[in-house]
Write a protein that holds these residues in place. Structure first.
Motif, PDB file in Angstrom:
ATOM      1  N   LEU A   1      36.353  36.735  41.214  1.00 17.22           N
ATOM      2  CA  LEU A   1      36.810  36.907  39.838  1.00 17.22           C
ATOM      3  C   LEU A   1      36.321  38.246  39.313  1.00 17.22           C
ATOM      4  N   VAL A   2      37.088  38.828  38.384  1.00 20.47           N
ATOM      5  CA  VAL A   2      36.666  40.051  37.718  1.00 20.47           C
ATOM      6  C   VAL A   2      37.356  40.118  36.361  1.00 20.47           C
ATOM      7  N   GLU A   3      36.688  40.722  35.391  1.00 20.07           N
ATOM      8  CA  GLU A   3      37.276  40.929  34.067  1.00 20.07           C
ATOM      9  C   GLU A   3      37.753  42.369  33.954  1.00 20.07           C
ATOM     10  N   THR A   4      38.951  42.575  33.389  1.00 21.33           N
ATOM     11  CA  THR A   4      39.476  43.915  33.201  1.00 21.33           C
ATOM     12  C   THR A   4      39.357  44.337  31.736  1.00 21.33           C
ATOM     13  N   GLN A   5      39.704  45.577  31.474  1.00 18.90           N
ATOM     14  CA  GLN A   5      39.454  46.188  30.166  1.00 18.90           C
ATOM     15  C   GLN A   5      40.145  45.459  29.029  1.00 18.90           C
ATOM     16  N   ASP A   6      41.307  44.872  29.284  1.00 20.13           N
ATOM     17  CA  ASP A   6      42.047  44.187  28.231  1.00 20.13           C
ATOM     18  C   ASP A   6      41.558  42.762  27.973  1.00 20.13           C
ATOM     19  N   GLY A   7      40.500  42.350  28.674  1.00 16.48           N
ATOM     20  CA  GLY A   7      39.945  41.018  28.481  1.00 16.48           C
ATOM     21  C   GLY A   7      40.567  39.945  29.344  1.00 16.48           C
ATOM     22  N   SER A   8      41.600  40.306  30.122  1.00 13.41           N
ATOM     23  CA  SER A   8      42.155  39.330  31.058  1.00 13.41           C
ATOM     24  C   SER A   8      41.220  39.181  32.255  1.00 13.41           C
ATOM     25  N   ILE A   9      41.388  38.103  32.993  1.00 17.48           N
ATOM     26  CA  ILE A   9      40.574  37.820  34.179  1.00 17.48           C
ATOM     27  C   ILE A   9      41.489  37.831  35.396  1.00 17.48           C
ATOM     28  N   TRP A  10      41.089  38.597  36.396  1.00 24.13           N
ATOM     29  CA  TRP A  10      41.828  38.627  37.656  1.00 24.13           C
ATOM     30  C   TRP A  10      41.007  37.892  38.712  1.00 24.13           C
ATOM     31  N   GLY A  11      41.727  37.210  39.586  1.00 22.88           N
ATOM     32  CA  GLY A  11      41.034  36.463  40.629  1.00 22.88           C
ATOM     33  C   GLY A  11      41.781  36.516  41.942  1.00 22.88           C
ATOM     34  N   ILE A  12      41.062  36.202  42.997  1.00 25.93           N
ATOM     35  CA  ILE A  12      41.659  36.103  44.323  1.00 25.93           C
ATOM     36  C   ILE A  12      41.380  34.732  44.887  1.00 25.93           C
ATOM     37  N   GLU A  13      42.413  34.164  45.498  1.00 24.51           N
ATOM     38  CA  GLU A  13      42.240  32.923  46.230  1.00 24.51           C
ATOM     39  C   GLU A  13      41.606  33.220  47.585  1.00 24.51           C
ATOM     40  N   ASP A  14      41.239  32.165  48.276  1.00 29.45           N
ATOM     41  CA  ASP A  14      40.594  32.285  49.581  1.00 29.45           C
ATOM     42  C   ASP A  14      41.594  31.971  50.675  1.00 29.45           C
ATOM     43  N   GLY A  15      41.481  32.665  51.805  1.00 27.09           N
ATOM     44  CA  GLY A  15      42.271  32.322  52.975  1.00 27.09           C
ATOM     45  C   GLY A  15      43.457  33.242  53.201  1.00 27.09           C
ATOM     46  N   LYS A  16      44.274  32.895  54.180  1.00 29.02           N
ATOM     47  CA  LYS A  16      45.441  33.698  54.525  1.00 29.02           C
ATOM     48  C   LYS A  16      46.532  33.519  53.473  1.00 29.02           C
ATOM     49  N   ASN A  17      47.324  34.561  53.270  1.00 25.67           N
ATOM     50  CA  ASN A  17      48.403  34.543  52.278  1.00 25.67           C
ATOM     51  C   ASN A  17      47.884  34.071  50.923  1.00 25.67           C
ATOM     52  N   ALA A  18      46.743  34.623  50.528  1.00 28.35           N
ATOM     53  CA  ALA A  18      46.071  34.202  49.300  1.00 28.35           C
ATOM     54  C   ALA A  18      46.577  35.024  48.114  1.00 28.35           C
TER      55      ALA A  18
ATOM     56  N   TRP B   1      38.243  39.038  49.887  1.00 32.04           N
ATOM     57  CA  TRP B   1      36.855  38.585  49.716  1.00 32.04           C
ATOM     58  C   TRP B   1      36.235  39.054  48.417  1.00 32.04           C
ATOM     59  N   ALA B   2      36.590  40.244  47.952  1.00 31.86           N
ATOM     60  CA  ALA B   2      35.968  40.756  46.727  1.00 31.86           C
ATOM     61  C   ALA B   2      36.952  41.632  45.976  1.00 31.86           C
ATOM     62  N   ILE B   3      36.672  41.787  44.685  1.00 33.23           N
ATOM     63  CA  ILE B   3      37.555  42.527  43.803  1.00 33.23           C
ATOM     64  C   ILE B   3      36.711  43.312  42.805  1.00 33.23           C
ATOM     65  N   ALA B   4      37.088  44.569  42.569  1.00 31.41           N
ATOM     66  CA  ALA B   4      36.389  45.422  41.610  1.00 31.41           C
ATOM     67  C   ALA B   4      37.423  46.209  40.820  1.00 31.41           C
ATOM     68  N   VAL B   5      37.041  46.677  39.632  1.00 33.42           N
ATOM     69  CA  VAL B   5      37.959  47.370  38.738  1.00 33.42           C
ATOM     70  C   VAL B   5      37.590  48.846  38.660  1.00 33.42           C
ATOM     71  N   LEU B   6      38.556  49.718  38.949  1.00 39.72           N
ATOM     72  CA  LEU B   6      38.359  51.156  38.827  1.00 39.72           C
ATOM     73  C   LEU B   6      38.551  51.584  37.365  1.00 39.72           C
ATOM     74  N   PRO B   7      38.052  52.761  36.990  1.00 37.21           N
ATOM     75  CA  PRO B   7      38.184  53.199  35.597  1.00 37.21           C
ATOM     76  C   PRO B   7      39.628  53.246  35.096  1.00 37.21           C
ATOM     77  N   ASP B   8      40.595  53.527  35.979  1.00 34.97           N
ATOM     78  CA  ASP B   8      41.995  53.542  35.570  1.00 34.97           C
ATOM     79  C   ASP B   8      42.616  52.150  35.572  1.00 34.97           C
ATOM     80  N   GLN B   9      41.774  51.129  35.767  1.00 32.77           N
ATOM     81  CA  GLN B   9      42.166  49.714  35.779  1.00 32.77           C
ATOM     82  C   GLN B   9      42.942  49.312  37.031  1.00 32.77           C
ATOM     83  N   HIS B  10      43.048  50.215  38.002  1.00 38.16           N
ATOM     84  CA  HIS B  10      43.481  49.787  39.328  1.00 38.16           C
ATOM     85  C   HIS B  10      42.357  48.937  39.934  1.00 38.16           C
ATOM     86  N   LEU B  11      42.725  48.110  40.890  1.00 37.61           N
ATOM     87  CA  LEU B  11      41.764  47.200  41.495  1.00 37.61           C
ATOM     88  C   LEU B  11      41.447  47.617  42.928  1.00 37.61           C
ATOM     89  N   LEU B  12      40.180  47.476  43.308  1.00 35.70           N
ATOM     90  CA  LEU B  12      39.776  47.573  44.707  1.00 35.70           C
ATOM     91  C   LEU B  12      39.625  46.159  45.244  1.00 35.70           C
TER      92      LEU B  12
END
Length: 386
Positions: A361-378, A58-69
């Motif tokens: 969607l979320v932007e990471t430190q290197d300027g790439s964009i990470w995203g999550i799809e919706d639903g099961k096996n997303a 449902w949601a995505i966030a970026v930690l300071p070490d660039q790991h994702l929550l």
């Protein structure tokens, strides 16, 4: 409504999408009636790489070490390592009311996370009267890297009142540059609470980090619930983000037609359910914004809908044509919609055909964009320059 015209437009959109390479963004015309979306003007290329898989993320966030929550709606929170693609479950997540649109929702970091390790997250809970969203702050304890856990949990805000049904929670979270916490609260498919100042449903709220109303809110004199409110008349605001100038924007689902992209103004009333550029699902008409100028009209209104799920403003240089533009995740549109908020009028400038429902969607430190799809096996995916 000219259904034959809409059918033709949808068919043309389908023919166009099947010819698009997945690794390149394509222009998409958006000149439908009752829409302010302009012709696409950008063609920013990109490539997509699948990086992981989650169950109803449902949601995505970026930690300071660039790991994702990453939250999963059923009630799980994960730390994801982009380098190893390992995901580790976080212990201590409260039980959530999972069902319909309800469950574990958004997650954001406290502005001073590097010092205090505090995160904020939202979820649906069951209680007297039915269901409602709650926002909790907690410390993310990573002293044991393979056993992250939440400690010192403190509920700081709840939707009032709890009601029946499990739709339109919204419960997106964002901090501004002054450290104020903003919450988007859906009207829970109950219509009238969006105009009721003794309810915080259907509102955009501005709070201190402890959940108390922030000084300077426009309705402080109308009681403790109204004191939370910054704007009202919202339906299901699922995307919320600040642009480079600190202006708050919200993308929200309309009813049948009329998805909205709103510039959020202090004390403004956006009119729902009195006005909307869509209609009720029953077919009953809702007067358009043009009929009631006292209500704030959206900057863009989409019919056919895009079903906005999330919103970011891109700050990086990996995709130079998107810098300082809004990127909206789309569910039914299976797209990422790029909007230029600096033009007059505000306009859609590119639409990325993702071929899957996009939840976050979320932007990471290197300027790439990470995203999550919706639903099961997303899929968890990464957008980079080709």
């Amino acid at each position: 409504m000219n259904y034959s015209k809409y059918g033709l437009l949808l068919w043309l959109g389908f023919l166009s999408s099947v010819s698009i390479l997945a690794c390149h963004a394509q222009d998409k015309a958006a000149d439908e009636p009752n829409s302010q979306a302009a012709k696409a003007t950008l063609s920013q290329p990109y490539k997509i790489r699948k990086m992981g898989e989650f169950n109803e993320p449902w949601a995505i966030a970026v930690l300071p070490d660039q790991h994702l929550l990453i939250t999963e709606k059923a009630g799980k929170l994960f730390v994801f390592n982009p380098k190893t693609q390992q995901k580790i479950a976080v212990e201590g997540v409260p039980q959530v009311a999972y069902g319909g649109q309800g469950g574990l929702g958004d997650v954001v970091l406290h502005p001073d996370f590097k010092q205090n390790h505090i995160i904020y997250f939202s979820y649906a809970e069951q209680g007297k009267g039915g269901y409602g969203a709650v926002v909790v702050r907690a410390v993310l304890d990573e002293q044991l890297p393979n056993q992250p856990r939440l400690i010192d949990l403190q509920p700081i805000w709840r939707q009032v009142p709890k009601v029946s049904g499990q739709g339109h929670y919204a419960h997106r979270l964002a901090f501004d540059s002054a450290g104020k916490l903003w919450i988007s609260s859906g009207e829970r498919q109950k219509f009238q609470p969006a105009q009721d100042m003794q309810s915080n449903l259907g509102k955009i709220l501005r709070l201190n980090e402890d959940g108390s109303p922030a000084a300077g809110n426009p309705f402080m004199a109308q009681g403790p619930i109204a004191a939370q409110i910054w704007s009202l008349g919202h339906r299901n605001p699922l995307g919320m983000a600040f642009d480079a100038q600190g202006q708050l924007w919200v993308a929200e689902m309309g009813p049948r037609g009329g998805d909205e992209f709103n510039r959020i103004r202090k004390s403004a009333n956006y009119g729902y359910p009195i006005v909307s550029n869509g209609d009720h699902y029953s077919g009953r008409d809702i007067p358009d914004h043009t009929t009631r100028p006292e209500f704030q009209a959206p900057e863009i209104s989409w019919t056919p809908v895009i079903s906005p799920s999330s919103l970011i403003f891109y700050r990086g240089s990996e995709f130079p044509k998107w810098t300082n533009k809004a990127l909206i995740g789309g569910l039914s549109s299976q797209a990422i919609i790029v909007v230029d908020t600096q033009t007059v009028p505000v306009q859609e400038v590119q639409r990325l055909a993702m071929k899957q429902r996009i939840r976050g969607l979320v932007e990471t430190q290197d300027g790439s964009i990470w995203g999550i799809e919706d639903g099961k096996n997303a899929a968890l995916f990464q957008l980079t320059a080709p």
